[in-house]
Design an enzyme around this catalytic site. Structure first.
Site, mmCIF file in Angstrom:
data_model
loop_
_atom_site.group_PDB
_atom_site.id
_atom_site.type_symbol
_atom_site.label_atom_id
_atom_site.label_comp_id
_atom_site.label_asym_id
_atom_site.label_seq_id
_atom_site.Cartn_x
_atom_site.Cartn_y
_atom_site.Cartn_z
ATOM 1 N N ARG A 55 -5.359 -2.360 4.714
ATOM 2 C CA ARG A 55 -6.275 -3.243 3.997
ATOM 3 C C ARG A 55 -5.490 -4.411 3.407
ATOM 4 N NH1 ARG A 55 -6.815 1.773 0.949
ATOM 5 N NH2 ARG A 55 -5.207 1.835 -0.649
ATOM 6 N N LEU A 62 14.205 -22.264 3.860
ATOM 7 C CA LEU A 62 13.113 -21.279 3.829
ATOM 8 C C LEU A 62 12.296 -21.464 2.559
ATOM 9 C CD1 LEU A 62 11.784 -18.547 4.849
ATOM 10 C CD2 LEU A 62 13.456 -17.384 3.398
ATOM 11 N N ARG A 87 1.802 -5.514 6.311
ATOM 12 C CA ARG A 87 1.649 -4.597 5.189
ATOM 13 C C ARG A 87 2.387 -3.305 5.510
ATOM 14 N NH1 ARG A 87 -3.100 -3.026 1.099
ATOM 15 N NH2 ARG A 87 -1.905 -1.462 -0.026
ATOM 16 N N HIS A 91 11.023 0.626 -7.117
ATOM 17 C CA HIS A 91 10.864 -0.828 -7.246
ATOM 18 C C HIS A 91 12.225 -1.521 -7.147
ATOM 19 C CE1 HIS A 91 6.690 -0.294 -7.936
ATOM 20 N NE2 HIS A 91 6.811 0.249 -9.138
ATOM 21 N N GLY A 127 6.685 3.297 -4.821
ATOM 22 C CA GLY A 127 6.470 4.490 -5.636
ATOM 23 C C GLY A 127 6.654 5.758 -4.822
ATOM 24 N N ARG A 128 6.053 5.769 -3.629
ATOM 25 C CA ARG A 128 6.175 6.956 -2.769
ATOM 26 C C ARG A 128 7.613 7.176 -2.321
ATOM 27 N NH1 ARG A 128 1.716 5.074 1.171
ATOM 28 N NH2 ARG A 128 1.923 3.231 -0.144
ATOM 29 N N TRP A 129 8.304 6.096 -2.046
ATOM 30 C CA TRP A 129 9.714 6.214 -1.642
ATOM 31 C C TRP A 129 10.502 6.941 -2.733
ATOM 32 C CZ3 TRP A 129 14.432 4.860 -3.590
ATOM 33 C CH2 TRP A 129 15.514 4.899 -2.701
ATOM 34 N N ASP A 146 4.353 -2.558 0.051
ATOM 35 C CA ASP A 146 3.756 -1.344 -0.482
ATOM 36 C C ASP A 146 4.610 -0.122 -0.144
ATOM 37 O OD1 ASP A 146 1.904 0.127 -1.850
ATOM 38 O OD2 ASP A 146 0.446 0.197 -0.218
ATOM 39 N N SER A 195 -6.142 -5.694 0.251
ATOM 40 C CA SER A 195 -5.976 -5.514 -1.196
ATOM 41 C C SER A 195 -5.898 -6.846 -1.954
ATOM 42 C CB SER A 195 -4.742 -4.656 -1.499
ATOM 43 O OG SER A 195 -4.886 -3.373 -0.950
#
Ligand code: IPE
Ligand code: MG
Length: 228
Positions: free
Chosen positions: A169, A113, A163, A19, A5-7, A2, A171
């Protein structure tokens, strides 16, 4: 994952730039997991609820997935990564669906992995599809049968759930599987979550005591009273 977008917004960039940067962070995270001996990595790339975003953001996320299939899979294949895509594929284009199946087939024999990408995934969707499948087959619905019918039946439950982005949360991520996971929340935005940040999360996890319903004494018996 998460905070993409803010970045971007903080840098006066379009959200899609976040993204793309998030994809770089994911590549680094996969690599670090391999180095650290992590056996399974599961990421939440696109939720069932993300369809509610503006159409241009949804299509850029779809494009990123399609692009990653072409560009990243050969590399992952060489690094011993076994890819799985978890989620409802019916909403995806035929081309992307074929790409997902191909990527899974191409990496199926890798063992270093296991990398699960949850795409068009929701924890409730997963539980419901598992129950519906068992019911359709006329099989009893028990904790065990349901667990085995979930999208992540090929891996153990996660030990650590991280997270980023400051929200505390789940989500709708891994609702069933996270029953005993250690939760780790960080304010770091996903594009900033680098190898050092992953190491920090693992160190935090390593210092925790996991009791699975037992008492502290059962988990760490005092000296002299240790069971043989
Ligand atoms: C990435 O972060 C999550 C994805 C759906 C890929 P966000 O896009 O939710 O970023 P924020 O929360 O708006 O910063
Ligand atoms: Mg977000």
């Amino acid at each position: 994952m998460d905070g993409n977008g803010r970045w971007a917004t903080r840098r006066y960039l379009p959200r899609v730039a976040g993204h793309k940067k998030g994809m770089d962070a994911l590549r680094a995270c996969v690599r670090r997991c391999g180095e650290r001996g992590v056996r399974v990595l599961t990421v939440f790339a696109f939720s069932s609820e993300n369809w509610n975003r503006p159409p241009e953001e949804v299509s850029s996320l779809m494009e990123l997935l399609a692009m990653a299939l072409g560009r990243e899979v050969p590399q992952l294949k060489g690094e011993g990564v076994q890819l799985h895509f978890i989620g409802d594929r019916r909403a995806l284009s035929d081309k992307v669906r074929a790409g997902l199946a191909q990527a899974e087939a191409d990496t199926a024999s890798n063992e270093r992995l296991v990398f699960n990408v949850c795409f068009n995934y929701g924890g409730r969707w997963d539980i419901a599809q598992a129950a519906a499948r068992l019911a359709a087959e006329g099989r009893p619905i028990t904790e065990h049968s349901l667990d085995r019918a979930l999208g992540l039946a090929h891996v153990p439950d996660p030990d650590l759930l991280i997270r980023t982005g400051g929200e505390q949360r789940l989500s709708n991520f891994l609702l069933w599987q996270a029953a005993y996971s250690e939760l780790y929340f960080t304010d770091k935005l996903w594009p900033e979550f680098d190898a050092a940040a992953l190491d920090e999360a693992i160190a935090d996890y390593a210092a925790r005591e996991r009791r699975f319903g037992r008492t502290p004494e059962q988990v760490t018996p005092r000296a002299g009273r240790r069971a043989a």
